[in-house]
Design an enzyme around this catalytic site. Structure first.
Site, PDB file in Angstrom:
ATOM      1  CD  GLU A  40      20.976  51.083 -64.368  1.00  0.00           C
ATOM      2  OE1 GLU A  40      20.201  50.112 -64.319  1.00  0.00           O
ATOM      3  OE2 GLU A  40      20.849  52.101 -63.633  1.00  0.00           O
ATOM      4  CE1 TYR A  96       0.575  60.358 -68.435  1.00  0.00           C
ATOM      5  CE2 TYR A  96      -0.765  60.313 -66.441  1.00  0.00           C
ATOM      6  CZ  TYR A  96       0.433  60.061 -67.095  1.00  0.00           C
ATOM      7  OH  TYR A  96       1.482  59.505 -66.409  1.00  0.00           O
ATOM      8  NE  ARG A 110       8.574  56.005 -65.088  1.00  0.00           N
ATOM      9  CZ  ARG A 110       8.868  56.887 -64.114  1.00  0.00           C
ATOM     10  NH1 ARG A 110      10.114  57.253 -63.904  1.00  0.00           N
ATOM     11  NH2 ARG A 110       7.904  57.381 -63.375  1.00  0.00           N
TER      12      ARG A 110
END
Length: 398
Positions: free
Chosen positions: A32, A215, A106
Site C-alpha cells: 500500500e 442514503y 466506506r
C-alpha cells in the site's frame, strides 16, 4: 509449500483480493502506497450480490454492526420534487435475493476487511510501498516498489485503483478518460438535520445535467449525500481532490426544487467538514479477458474496470472479483497462469456489462428535453420493473 500472491493496493479491492486469496490457501503480501490505512469518508451502496460476498467470508455479524438497511429506493424529480418511481428494499430484497441491500460508510467497509485480513490470516502488509514495476519470467513474478525493494511471488494482482501502475505496466494503458462530471460528496450527522431532511432510504434525484443521491450509513447515524454535476475538470486529475466551495454547487442547483436545495444548504448548517469534490474518470468497458489477466499478473476492481457511479457498483464489482479470484486460485490442478485466466474469463463480460450500463445511466440521469420527459414518463408507468435488476443482484454470472 503454499503459493504466494503479491497484491498491489490497500483499498477495498486490494483487501478483498488478499482476503479471498488467503481463503484459497495462498500466502499474501500486500503493498500500500500510504503509510497508514485510511479511507476518505463517503458512502457505499452494496446490493445483495456484494453482501453475499462478505457473508461467504464469514463477515455477516460484523457487517450487521455497522451497516444501514434502507427500506426503499425512490427516484424523484430534481425540478419538482415529485416521486417518479420506487422499489421496496429491506425484507423484500433479502427474501428475493438471499441477502439484504445495504449502505455503509466506506471507512467501515475498509476496516471490516482489514480486521478480517489481519486477525484471520497470515497476510503481510507493507505500508508506505507502492508497486512501480514488475517482471513476469521463469514461472515467477518479481515486483519493485517505490522504496527500491524487490519481492518475488507466484502471482501479482493489481488492485491499485483508477491510476494503476500495474495496469500501465501490463497493458500499456492510456490514462483514464475524463467524463466531464464532478462529484460533490458530504457526510452529515442525521441528528444535525431537521426531521424532514433525515432519511432511512435511498433517494435519487434526477435533473437536467445533474443528479443527487442520499442514503443513511453507519446504522443510520450519518447521511451520505452525493451530487454529480457536469462541468470542467482540472488539469492535474491524479492528485486533485479538495474541500469544495459549496457556492459552486448551489449555483448548479438553481432551478431545482426547494426540497433538494434545502438538503444541500443543510450541509453547511450542520457544520463539520462540508463538501468534498472529485472529478469523475472512467475507462471504456472491458473488451476481453486479456484486459484482466495475462500470464502471472491479474487486475481487479478499479484497476481493471473503473466505472462512473451511476449504477453504484464500484465496490460490489471489486468484491465479486475477489470471490472469483478466490475460486480460481483454489483450482490446484491448474498452473497459475491458467488459474488467472479462469478468473478473467469468469469476470470480464459481467464487468463490461456493468460498465456499459453505468455509462448509459449517466446519460439517462442527466437527460434534458424530450429524453428527460420520456424518462420520467417511463418511470411513472413502469416503476419497480425499471428499478429492480435481477441480472445484477442474483450473482456474478455474465
Amino acid at each position: 509449500m503454499r503459493k504466494q500472491l503479491l497484491v498491489a493496493g490497500g483499498g477495498i479491492g486490494g483487501l478483498a483480493a488478499a482476503l479471498g486469496a488467503s481463503h484459497a490457501g495462498w500466502q499474501v503480501r500486500l503493498y500500500e502506497r500510504a503509510t497508514a490505512f485510511s479511507e476518505v469518508g463517503a458512502g457505499v451502496q452494496l446490493g445483495p450480490h456484494g453482501v453475499r460476498c462478505l457473508q461467504d467470508w464469514g463477515l455477516e455479524q460484523p457487517l450487521q454492526a455497522v451497516v444501514s438497511l434502507p427500506d426503499r429506493l425512490q427516484v424523484r424529480s430534481a425540478l419538482t420534487g415529485r416521486e417518479l418511481a420506487a422499489l421496496p428494499l429491506g425484507r423484500t430484497a433479502a427474501e428475493r435475493y438471499g441477502a439484504a441491500y445495504a449502505t455503509i460508510h466506506r471507512a467501515d467497509l475498509h476496516d471490516l476487511l482489514l480486521t478480517a485480513l489481519t486477525r484471520c490470516t497470515g497476510a503481510r502488509l507493507q505500508l508506505g510501498q507502492a508497486v512501480e514495476d514488475f517482471t513476469d519470467t521463469d514461472g515467477a513474478v518479481t515486483l519493485r516498489t517505490n522504496q527500491g525493494e524487490a519481492w518475488q511471488g507466484d502471482a501479482l494482482i493489481g488492485a491499485d485503483g483508477l491510476w494503476s501502475h500495474t495496469r500501465v505496466r501490463l497493458l500499456g494503458a492510456a490514462p483514464p478518460r475524463v467524463t466531464g462530471h464532478l462529484a460533490y460528496r458530504a457526510l452529515v450527522p442525521q441528528s444535525a438535520l431537521p426531521d424532514a431532511l433525515r432519511t432511512g432510504h435511498v433517494s435519487v434525484w434526477l435533473g437536467p445535467r445533474l443528479h443527487a443521491v442520499q442514503y443513511p450509513v453507519r446504522r443510520g447515524e450519518l447521511q451520505n449525500l452525493v451530487l454529480i454535476v457536469q462541468g470542467p475538470a482540472p488539469q492535474d486529475l491524479e492528485n486533485w481532490d479538495h474541500a469544495a466551495n459549496a457556492a459552486g454547487l448551489e449555483q448548479a442547483l438553481q432551478g431545482c426544487c426547494r426540497a433538494l436545495q434545502d438538503l444541500v444548504h443543510s450541509v453547511s448548517a450542520a457544520g463539520g467538514p462540508g463538501w468534498r469534490l472529485w472529478p469523475l474518470c472512467d475507462r471504456p468497458p472491458v473488451r476481453s479477458a486479456d484486459e484482466m489477466a495475462r500470464g502471472l499478473v491479474g487486475l481487479l476492481g478499479d484497476a481493471a474496470h473503473p466505472m462512473p457511479p451511476y449504477l453504484a457498483q464500484g465496490a460490489g464489482m471489486a468484491l465479486e472479483d475477489a470471490r472469483a479470484l478466490q475460486r480460481a486460485l483454489g483450482m490446484h490442478a491448474l498452473d497459475v497462469p491458467q488459474r488467472l485466466r479462469r478468473y478473467a474469463l469468469s469476470r470480464w463480460q459481467r464487468n463490461a456489462r456493468v460498465q456499459a450500463r453505468s455509462i448509459r445511466n449517466g446519460r439517462i440521469f442527466h437527460a434534458t428535453g424530450p429524453l428527460r420527459r420520456g424518462r420520467d414518463l417511463a418511470l411513472r408507468l413502469l416503476g419497480e420493473r425499471l428499478l429492480d435488476m435481477p441480472w445484477l443482484y442474483r450473482g456474478d454470472g455474465p
